[in-house]
Design a protein around this motif. Sequence first.
Motif, PDB file in Angstrom:
ATOM      1  N   VAL A 179      14.122  11.336   3.002  1.00  0.00           N
ATOM      2  CA  VAL A 179      14.532  10.230   3.863  1.00  0.00           C
ATOM      3  C   VAL A 179      15.500  10.746   4.912  1.00  0.00           C
ATOM      4  O   VAL A 179      16.529  11.351   4.583  1.00  0.00           O
ATOM      5  CB  VAL A 179      15.220   9.110   3.057  1.00  0.00           C
ATOM      6  N   GLY A 180      15.169  10.529   6.180  1.00  0.00           N
ATOM      7  CA  GLY A 180      16.101  10.782   7.270  1.00  0.00           C
ATOM      8  C   GLY A 180      16.664   9.449   7.741  1.00  0.00           C
ATOM      9  O   GLY A 180      15.910   8.494   7.950  1.00  0.00           O
ATOM     10  N   ILE A 181      17.979   9.371   7.912  1.00  0.00           N
ATOM     11  CA  ILE A 181      18.621   8.079   8.188  1.00  0.00           C
ATOM     12  C   ILE A 181      19.368   8.130   9.521  1.00  0.00           C
ATOM     13  O   ILE A 181      20.123   9.060   9.796  1.00  0.00           O
ATOM     14  CB  ILE A 181      19.613   7.694   7.071  1.00  0.00           C
ATOM     15  N   ILE A 182      19.127   7.106  10.327  1.00  0.00           N
ATOM     16  CA  ILE A 182      19.891   6.862  11.550  1.00  0.00           C
ATOM     17  C   ILE A 182      20.675   5.575  11.348  1.00  0.00           C
ATOM     18  O   ILE A 182      20.118   4.564  10.935  1.00  0.00           O
ATOM     19  CB  ILE A 182      18.972   6.731  12.778  1.00  0.00           C
ATOM     20  N   ASN A 183      21.989   5.610  11.620  1.00  0.00           N
ATOM     21  CA  ASN A 183      22.867   4.453  11.432  1.00  0.00           C
ATOM     22  C   ASN A 183      22.918   4.024   9.957  1.00  0.00           C
ATOM     23  O   ASN A 183      22.605   2.883   9.605  1.00  0.00           O
ATOM     24  CB  ASN A 183      22.418   3.286  12.312  1.00  0.00           C
ATOM     25  N   PRO A 184      23.347   4.929   9.071  1.00  0.00           N
ATOM     26  CA  PRO A 184      23.287   4.661   7.631  1.00  0.00           C
ATOM     27  C   PRO A 184      24.247   3.591   7.127  1.00  0.00           C
ATOM     28  O   PRO A 184      24.086   3.101   6.008  1.00  0.00           O
ATOM     29  CB  PRO A 184      23.635   6.018   7.014  1.00  0.00           C
ATOM     30  N   ASN A 185      25.220   3.202   7.917  1.00  0.00           N
ATOM     31  CA  ASN A 185      26.221   2.244   7.445  1.00  0.00           C
ATOM     32  C   ASN A 185      25.872   0.785   7.747  1.00  0.00           C
ATOM     33  O   ASN A 185      26.612  -0.120   7.372  1.00  0.00           O
ATOM     34  CB  ASN A 185      27.588   2.573   8.055  1.00  0.00           C
ATOM     35  N   SER A 186      24.751   0.560   8.402  1.00  0.00           N
ATOM     36  CA  SER A 186      24.357  -0.818   8.718  1.00  0.00           C
ATOM     37  C   SER A 186      23.901  -1.554   7.462  1.00  0.00           C
ATOM     38  O   SER A 186      23.236  -0.981   6.591  1.00  0.00           O
ATOM     39  CB  SER A 186      23.222  -0.817   9.743  1.00  0.00           C
ATOM     40  N   PRO A 187      24.215  -2.844   7.352  1.00  0.00           N
ATOM     41  CA  PRO A 187      23.735  -3.624   6.205  1.00  0.00           C
ATOM     42  C   PRO A 187      22.244  -3.950   6.306  1.00  0.00           C
ATOM     43  O   PRO A 187      21.620  -4.329   5.321  1.00  0.00           O
ATOM     44  CB  PRO A 187      24.566  -4.912   6.277  1.00  0.00           C
ATOM     45  N   TYR A 188      21.672  -3.834   7.503  1.00  0.00           N
ATOM     46  CA  TYR A 188      20.247  -4.095   7.706  1.00  0.00           C
ATOM     47  C   TYR A 188      19.479  -2.780   7.586  1.00  0.00           C
ATOM     48  O   TYR A 188      19.822  -1.792   8.240  1.00  0.00           O
ATOM     49  CB  TYR A 188      19.992  -4.711   9.077  1.00  0.00           C
ATOM     50  N   LYS A 189      18.448  -2.772   6.773  1.00  0.00           N
ATOM     51  CA  LYS A 189      17.717  -1.534   6.498  1.00  0.00           C
ATOM     52  C   LYS A 189      16.231  -1.710   6.809  1.00  0.00           C
ATOM     53  O   LYS A 189      15.565  -2.573   6.250  1.00  0.00           O
ATOM     54  CB  LYS A 189      17.884  -1.140   5.025  1.00  0.00           C
TER      55      LYS A 189
END
Length: 361
Positions: A56-66
Amino acid sequence: MNNYLYSINSDSIKFLEKYLNEFSPTGDESEGQKIWINHISSYVEKIQTDLYGTAVGIINPNSPYKLIIEAHVDEISWCVNYITEEGIIYVSRNGGSDHQIAPSKIVIIHTEKGLVHGVFGWPAIHTRKSSEEKSPNIDNIFVDIGVSNKAEAMNMGVHVGCIITYPDKFFIMNHNYFVSRALDNKIGGFIIAEVAKMIIENGIDLKFGLYIVNSVQEEVGLKGAKMISKTIQPNVVIVTDVTHDTYGPMIDKKIQGDVKCGLGPVIGYAPSIHKNVRELIISTAKNRKIHFQRLVSSRYTGTDTDAFAYSNKGVLSGLISIPLKYMHTTVEMVHKKDVEQAVLLIFETLQTINNNKSIFH
């Protein structure tokens, strides 16, 4: 409103070729996954993997919306199932391997001592009686590695459970078609990586967390997707996979649908595909003038969409597919234009969501 463009460049082709040519059989996807992780790491803030190898590559990992965009890395293969006293190897499927294409194919057996080459043999036409003509099936296809007995085979490291793959390599046919084994579904892994690249290169400020997922073990029951959905617990998922081009010989469009390579990505209809996600994708395609096709799956899609949709408490799920010729063979074919349009459609869909996050509520 920006008018974004996308075309596959030479650097992307180099990545695609390296990725497709590496082995990633179901249950042992690590080598192919390493190439994908190394490539996508330039375009994401964080990389994570799970116990079975889904990346899994994550952009903006701290957002509550996934939101997940997803493909699967595993390719079909065979396993050593039985070795005769004469050293002939019988096989079992690892995924949906096609027994009819096996005879006369070169294979590679993966052992702890290294790679062992062999061939799927078949009796010469001169030796077969027409009254006893047999078709290749899982009970009679066999691998010959050029040994005289079982002991020789085992001394080379071959044993029950070893994975067997095809060594066929990627090439481009007539400028338009990508041809390779494992386009199902490494072409999806390529597409979602290119979407991540577009986001970074165009300086898109996402208002949600984007999880670019390359799942394992899709070919044996969508297992990687089931596991990673519980880990991430996404709000929305857009899966990309392949579907059948139905314009080839011996395919009934009344049953398989009306899908043709070169006419654009395919937007799916099925119980697991949520209407809101599908209509958002369709409206985006129409607004951005991206050509697309439609396909109905009456009960299930046979893709990771089914796993995500019914995981956790239910996940809003959509499916964008690439028309593919000759699925589960070593000469799978996709049209370059369809791949480019799929990258653009997913990218623009994310833009639509970014401008109006109502899909999360």
